[in-house]
Structure formats: structure tokens, C-alpha cells
Design a protein around this motif. Structure first.
Motif, PDB file in Angstrom:
ATOM      1  N   ILE A  91       0.906  -1.335   0.109  1.00 14.75           N
ATOM      2  CA  ILE A  91      -0.014   0.018   0.103  1.00 14.75           C
ATOM      3  C   ILE A  91       0.985   1.258  -0.102  1.00 14.75           C
ATOM      4  N   SER A  92       0.376   2.241  -0.587  1.00 13.05           N
ATOM      5  CA  SER A  92       1.137   3.611  -0.557  1.00 13.05           C
ATOM      6  C   SER A  92       0.254   4.669  -0.284  1.00 13.05           C
ATOM      7  N   GLY A  93       0.873   5.767  -0.008  1.00 11.15           N
ATOM      8  CA  GLY A  93       0.040   7.203   0.174  1.00 11.15           C
ATOM      9  C   GLY A  93      -0.760   7.120   1.334  1.00 11.15           C
ATOM     10  N   ILE A  94      -0.744   6.450   2.489  1.00 10.04           N
ATOM     11  CA  ILE A  94      -1.541   6.435   3.368  1.00 10.04           C
ATOM     12  C   ILE A  94      -1.037   7.445   4.377  1.00 10.04           C
ATOM     13  N   SER A  95      -1.912   8.485   4.764  1.00  8.59           N
ATOM     14  CA  SER A  95      -1.666   9.561   5.651  1.00  8.59           C
ATOM     15  C   SER A  95      -3.045   9.555   6.474  1.00  8.59           C
ATOM     16  N   LEU A 134     -19.343   1.587  -0.300  1.00  3.31           N
ATOM     17  CA  LEU A 134     -19.033   0.184  -0.022  1.00  3.31           C
ATOM     18  C   LEU A 134     -19.220  -0.478  -1.332  1.00  3.31           C
ATOM     19  N   LYS A 135     -20.023  -0.141  -2.135  1.00  6.17           N
ATOM     20  CA  LYS A 135     -20.368  -0.794  -3.362  1.00  6.17           C
ATOM     21  C   LYS A 135     -19.067  -0.638  -4.143  1.00  6.17           C
ATOM     22  N   ALA A 136     -18.272   0.408  -4.191  1.00  2.00           N
ATOM     23  CA  ALA A 136     -17.132   0.732  -4.867  1.00  2.00           C
ATOM     24  C   ALA A 136     -16.009  -0.316  -4.325  1.00  2.00           C
ATOM     25  N   VAL A 137     -15.975  -0.330  -3.032  1.00  2.00           N
ATOM     26  CA  VAL A 137     -14.743  -0.935  -2.267  1.00  2.00           C
ATOM     27  C   VAL A 137     -15.095  -2.693  -2.315  1.00  2.00           C
ATOM     28  N   ASP A 177      -6.577  -0.186  -6.183  1.00  2.00           N
ATOM     29  CA  ASP A 177      -6.170   0.948  -7.053  1.00  2.00           C
ATOM     30  C   ASP A 177      -5.929   2.242  -6.282  1.00  2.00           C
ATOM     31  N   LYS A 178      -5.220   1.935  -5.001  1.00  2.00           N
ATOM     32  CA  LYS A 178      -4.844   3.094  -4.185  1.00  2.00           C
ATOM     33  C   LYS A 178      -5.892   3.898  -3.805  1.00  2.00           C
ATOM     34  N   MET A 179      -7.159   3.398  -3.635  1.00  2.00           N
ATOM     35  CA  MET A 179      -8.146   4.240  -3.074  1.00  2.00           C
ATOM     36  C   MET A 179      -7.967   4.052  -1.628  1.00  2.00           C
ATOM     37  N   PHE A 180      -8.194   5.414  -1.060  1.00  2.00           N
ATOM     38  CA  PHE A 180      -7.887   5.427   0.351  1.00  2.00           C
ATOM     39  C   PHE A 180      -8.794   6.644   1.007  1.00  2.00           C
ATOM     40  N   THR A 181      -9.529   6.620   1.805  1.00  2.00           N
ATOM     41  CA  THR A 181     -10.348   7.624   2.477  1.00  2.00           C
ATOM     42  C   THR A 181     -10.212   7.528   3.838  1.00  2.00           C
ATOM     43  N   VAL A 182     -10.308   8.803   4.457  1.00  2.00           N
ATOM     44  CA  VAL A 182     -10.232   8.742   5.966  1.00  2.00           C
ATOM     45  C   VAL A 182     -11.380   9.754   6.279  1.00  2.00           C
ATOM     46  N   GLY A 183     -12.376   9.521   7.517  1.00  2.00           N
ATOM     47  CA  GLY A 183     -12.968  10.751   8.172  1.00  2.00           C
ATOM     48  C   GLY A 183     -14.128  10.038   8.984  1.00  2.00           C
TER      49      GLY A 183
END
Lengths: 265, 345
Positions: free
Chosen positions: A20-24, A234-237, A217-223
Motif C-alpha cells: 500500500i502507498s500514500g497513506i496519511s 461500500l459498493k465501490a470497495v 487501485d490506491k483508493m484510500f479515504t479517512v473521515g
């Protein structure tokens, strides 16, 4: 003073392969973060990197602004505890012995735990309401009890943050809720920062102050849970159709996510 | 008023009993043997060494007690303690109750070193140094190869397999030496020594071997808590704050040092390092805080007992290694069967 655990643009993986990459993300004490994502997406790899089992490929992991990858094992263990998925050690240790092992980071290299360390371990058992397991054999108790014992061990470590690898995996329905309630209690009362992985969005609704979702595909969301866990996301993931509904009374409502049977393929 | 003293728990009490048993075994063993000496005479001779006593014993008696039985009894206790303590240490470190000092190729390496020294007619000091170098060489090869092979995967399993291979390699070199040895002088010495025996030890051998054995035992005792944590696996141990690399290196070095020194004075004595830690675990439980001293003392007691059998059972002495294997092998099978039922105890 509240401590802050921060991951800045982290990439991690094994040797030549970046998982994994680009995790903040960032988490304060007294907050919980639930990480969701499909199997094999790299949740465990991320944990192993925070805990220093794997070298960082790029980015930084900071605790109160200090780069923890320069810290010794002892120093890190005194701040960050780890609750692995329960498995059997080869020897039939007593539950109290297992919990006392949480004190290791506070002992010098050549010493064994003292009576004081035993007391701290008993306190941890008490916090989780499992004092009755004290003299039982760790390899002979149930999976749910073992998970609670491992949480007690991490508490005896007296860290500021807990990293929990699927704390509800392999537990029956009642034990799942019991473990989640304990986690809520630790976050709200003991002021711990908890990062956990789970396969159930409902668990995130139930106990997370923040949610991070890892997708392909490097999808990453935080909130917040409400922001991140949406039907379309959820459908997308996960690739399944779900419906998110409110249950309970107006002032004490809880969101839950249920599959929509007709479209589940 | 009396202050309430917290009583040690059951395993603690058992642990207090072991030194008493060991002391009793130590003195009783002086009486055993073909030359009859009463326990009073034994005590008088030993006390007479420390303070002046009217001499009520013959010169022969003193020689038997001080020059023959004392080194032999001390050697049996030292070797037994060394083998079982290093066995317990290896078992915790490799999370594997089936492991023993033979695992890392230490015994085979030490035997090869000692056999080479015998082949070149070195004296007893030479044999000890040879065993030590051989043991260290074997464990170093095992350690380096397994770290290199296991750098991306399961170091533990790779290390055990590498140890077995290195042990086999050293054993075949050993056979080569036996093949090349003079069948009338050297071969019987090597063969007899390999069977394991304390029949020919003298105070000098024991003294020389006791230094590395005692240092190694003290080191293992000091880091024993870390072995509890290590038995949960590398990652959990790291997360609990253990510098696993440092502990592993220290434990391997100490356990190898005591195994090689034991092999040098006694030859190959099988299965002690495997079965005594299990007996200790049955008695005091798996916590290394009490297990390690228990294994150490029980190892000493066990080998003392077996050696007493070895020198009294028949007119001709039975090699100790054969006896320990005769007792150990059925016990090992019992462990295997029992484990299937209820897990390691």
C-alpha cells in the motif's frame, strides 16, 4: 496531555513489493480508528509497519512528532500496544502469566516481573471484567476469553495507543459485542487511542470515531463513519449492494448497514 | 506485631524443595559404589577439608571420596543441569517443545571437535577446547545460513531444518574420523566417549568445564523472562518490547557454550535436554521464571540418579548415554502420545 499518532504519506510492503502507498492519517488519544477494506488489501501490512516489524518504504510514522522508526523496541512498546489475533502458544501458561508478559517493556533486560507488575496485570484483568480467568490455563479458555486476555495483556503494557488486528474475528455474536463494548470503554474512560481492523462496517458505526477505508487501485479515504461509509462507497470497495439505515430512538440512533439481497449477485 | 508475609504459591514451594533434594542426592551418592564408605565418614572427610578434624578415616577412603566420587558427582550434576537448562532455553526460543541441544547441531559439532582432538592425541583440555570450537562452529553455521535463507520468511522453521542438516553433516565427518582412526587405540576411545560416560572424569576436567557452564547458566537465568515472551512468537515478542535479535543471540551463545562444555567432559548424553524440561514443566508449570531453575536442578538430579545407576547396576559400568536413552526414548514416546490428547504440558 494527549498524544498524537500520525502516519505521513506512508508506503509499505515486503522487500521489492509495495503493498500500500500514500497513506496519511492521524489519531489522538481517546479516539478510535477503524480500518475497513477487502481481504489482502494490506491492512495487516500497514499494522506491521506501524509496529516496526516491517521497514517503512517511504513516508514517516510519528508519535508526538518523533519518528518512531528510530525508537528501540522497549520505548515503542511502552507507548504502542499490540493485540494480535488470538493463537495458541506452545506452552500452557496461566492467564495471569500471559497478562504479566505485558509488563516486559517496563522491565530491564535482565529482570523478571515483580509483585507490583503482577498487581498491574491483575488490575488489567479487572478493567476487562475477567478476573475470574486469572488462574485458568490460557490454551484451554474460549476464543472470546482469549481475545479479552490479549487485550488485558496490552493494557498491562500501559500504552497510549492500541493496535488491534481484527479483534472480533472468530468470535460469536455476543463476544463480538462484548469486545467492542470493552474497546469503547477503553477509548472513552481510559483515554486510549485505538486503531483496529474489521470486516464489518457495522462495527465501525458502533465504535469508531474515525474510519479509514482501503480499496483497490490506491483508493484510500479517512473521515468520520458517517462521511466515509456510504452505500456507494461500500459498493465501490467491496462490490456489493448495501443499504444503510438508522435504527433506535432519535436521540440515540445507530446506523447499520444491511445487504440488499436482490442485488447481491 | 508480625507483618503478613505473602506465601509463595505451589510452584514456588516445589522450587524450594528441589535444592534440598539435590543436596540430599549429592551426599547420598558418595555412599554408593563398590568401595563401602559410610555417610558419617563421607561427611567427616568433607568437613575435614574445611576445618581441622581428628582423622578417623583411611587414606584410601579420602582418595575415593575426594578424587573419584566428588568429581564424578559434581560432573553429573553440572552436565545434567547444563543439558536440561539449554534444552529448556531452546524450547522456549524456538516455540517448539520437541527441541533439544541436539537441534542446532551443537552436540554433533562438539562431538566432532572432541573426536578430532582425540584423534590428534590431545590431552583433556585439548578435547574440551575441541568440543567447544566444534559446537560453536556448528551453531554459527546454522545461525548464519538460517538467517540468510529465512530473511523473508519463517526464520524459526528454517533454523530448525538447517540445524538438522548441519548436525547430519558434522555426524558424517565424525564417522569419517572413526573410519580413519586407529582401530586398536583411538577408535575404542572415541567410540566409548561418544556413548557418554563420566567414568574417567577427574577434578581438573570438572574444574575446567565448570567455568563456562556456570557462566552460561547464570546468563540464561538472567534473561529467562524474555523466553516466556519469545514463546509467543517473534512479532508478539517485539510488540511487547523484546529485542528479539539480541535475546536470540545471547541465548544461543550461552546454551551452546554450556552444551559444548558438557559434551567435552561427558560425551554424547542423549535426551536429557529434551525430557527434563518436560518433567520440570509438569512439576512447576511453563513460566520460565520458575521453570528455568527447576529444569536446572532437576537436570542435575536426573543425571546424578542415572549415573549412580550406571556405576552400580552391574559389575561392569554401563555407559551413561546408553542408560539416558533407554530411559528417555520410552518417555519421549509417552510425551508424543500424551500431546495428541491434551497439548504440551
Amino acid at each position: 496531555m494527549k498524544m498524537r499518532l500520525e502516519a505521513k504519506n506512508v508506503s509499505c510492503g515486503y522487500a521489492a513489493k509495495t503493498v500500500i502507498s500514500g497513506i496519511s492519517l492521524a489519531l489522538n488519544q481517546g479516539e478510535s480508528l477503524c480500518i475497513l477494506g477487502p481481504n489482502g488489501i494490506g491492512k495487516t501490512t500497514f499494522f506491521k509497519t506501524i509496529l516496526g516489524f516491517l521497514a517503512l518504504q517511504s513516508g514517516q510514522i510519528l508519535l508526538d512528532g518523533e519518528d518512531i522508526h528510530r525508537w528501540s523496541r522497549r520505548k515503542l512498546a511502552a507507548k504502542v500496544g499490540y493485540v494480535p489475533q488470538a493463537h495458541n502458544p506452545p506452552f500452557p501458561f496461566k492467564v495471569l502469566d500471559v497478562v504479566t508478559m505485558g509488563r516486559t517493556a517496563h522491565l530491564s533486560f535482565f529482570s523478571s516481573p515483580s509483585q507490583k507488575d503482577k498487581e498491574i496485570a491483575e488490575e488489567a484483568l479487572c478493567t476487562l471484567g475477567i478476573t475470574h480467568l486469572k488462574d485458568r490455563i490460557y490454551t484451554q479458555i474460549s476464543g472470546g476469553e482469549r481475545q479479552l486476555v490479549l487485550i488485558a495483556r496490552a493494557l498491562a503494557q500501559q500504552p497510549a495507543f492500541l493496535i488491534m488486528d481484527e479483534p472480533t474475528a472468530n468470535l460469536d455474536f455476543g463476544n463480538q459485542i462484548r469486545v467492542l463494548n470493552q474497546i469503547n470503554k477503553l477509548v472513552q474512560q481510559a483515554n486510549l487511542g485505538v486503531i483496529m481492523t474489521t470486516h464489518f462496517p457495522n462495527h465501525a458505526f458502533y465504535c469508531a470515531s474515525k474510519v479509514a477505508v482501503l480499496g483497490r487501485d490506491k483508493m484510500f479515504t479517512v473521515g468520520t463513519a458517517d462521511e466515509v461509509i456510504t452505500e456507494s462507497y461500500l459498493k465501490a470497495v467491496y462490490g456489493v449492494d448495501v443499504q444503510i439505515v438508522d435504527v433506535g430512538k432519535r436521540d440515540n440512533s445507530l446506523k447499520v448497514c444491511v445487504p440488499v439481497a436482490a442485488n447481491c449477485g | 506485631m508480625l507483618k503478613a508475609v505473602s506465601l509463595p504459591d505451589a510452584s514456588g514451594l516445589k522450587l524450594l524443595l528441589l535444592p534440598l533434594l539435590l543436596a540430599a542426592g549429592f551426599f547420598v551418592s558418595f555412599v554408593i559404589g563398590s568401595y563401602p564408605i559410610s555417610i558419617e565418614t563421607v561427611l567427616a572427610i568433607i568437613v575435614g577439608k574445611i576445618m581441622n578434624l581428628p582423622q578417623s578415616w583411611t587414606k584410601d577412603m579420602e582418595i575415593v571420596v575426594m578424587k573419584i566420587r566428588l568429581p564424578r558427582i559434581t560432573a553429573a550434576i553440572l552436565v545434567g543441569a547444563a543439558l536440561s537448562t539449554s534444552g529448556a532455553a531452546y524450547q522456549g526460543m524456538f516455540k517448539n517443545p520437541m527441541v533439544s541441544p541436539g537441534l542446532l547441531g551443537v552436540s554433533a559439532g562438539a562431538s566432532l571437535g572432541a573426536a578430532l582432538a582425540i584423534l590428534f592425541s590431545y590431552n583433556i583440555v585439548g578435547i574440551q577446547i575441541g568440543a567447544f570450537i566444534g559446537g560453536m562452529l556448528a551453531v554459527t553455521i546454522t545461525y548464519l545460513v538460517s538467517v540468510w535463507l529465512g530473511r523473508n520468511g519463517d526464520t524459526m522453521l528454517v533454523m530448525i531444518l538447517t540445524g538438522i542438516i548441519v548436525g547430519m553433516l558434522f555426524s558424517s565427518f565424525l564417522s569419517l574420523i572413526k573410519y580413519a582412526a586407529d582401530p586398536y587405540t583411538k577408535l575404542p576411545t572415541i567410540t566409548y566417549w561418544l556413548m557418554g560416560s563420566l567414568a574417567s572424569v577427574n577434578s581438573n576436567d570438572v574444574l575446567i568445564a565448570s567455568i563456562p557452564i556456570v557462566i552460561g547458566l547464570v546468563l540464561l537465568m538472567l534473561v529467562r523472562w524474555n523466553l516466556n515472551v519469545m514463546s509467543f512468537g517473534d512479532e508478539e515478542a517485539k510488540a511487547l518490547g523484546v529485542n528479539t535479535g539480541r535475546v536470540r543471540l545471547l541465548v544461543i551463545a550461552a546454551a551452546t557454550m554450556i552444551t559444548a562444555s558438557a559434551v567435552a567432559i561427558s560425551g554424547m548424553i542423549g535426551l536429557v535436554g529434551l525430557i527434563v524440561p518436560h518433567l520440570a514443566r509438569l512439576l512447576v508449570g511453563p513460566d520460565y521464571k520458575v521453570l528455568m531453575p527447576a529444569a536446572m536442578m532437576m537436570g542435575g538430579l536426573f543425571l546424578l540418579f542415572v549415573d549412580n545407576l550406571a556405576r552400580t547396576l552391574y559389575a561392569v559400568e554401563i555407559p551413561l548415554g546408553i542408560l539416558t536413552s533407554l530411559i528417555g526414548a520410552p518417555f519421549f514416546l509417552y510425551l508424543l502420545v500424551n500431546t495428541k490428547k491434551k497439548g504440551w504440558a
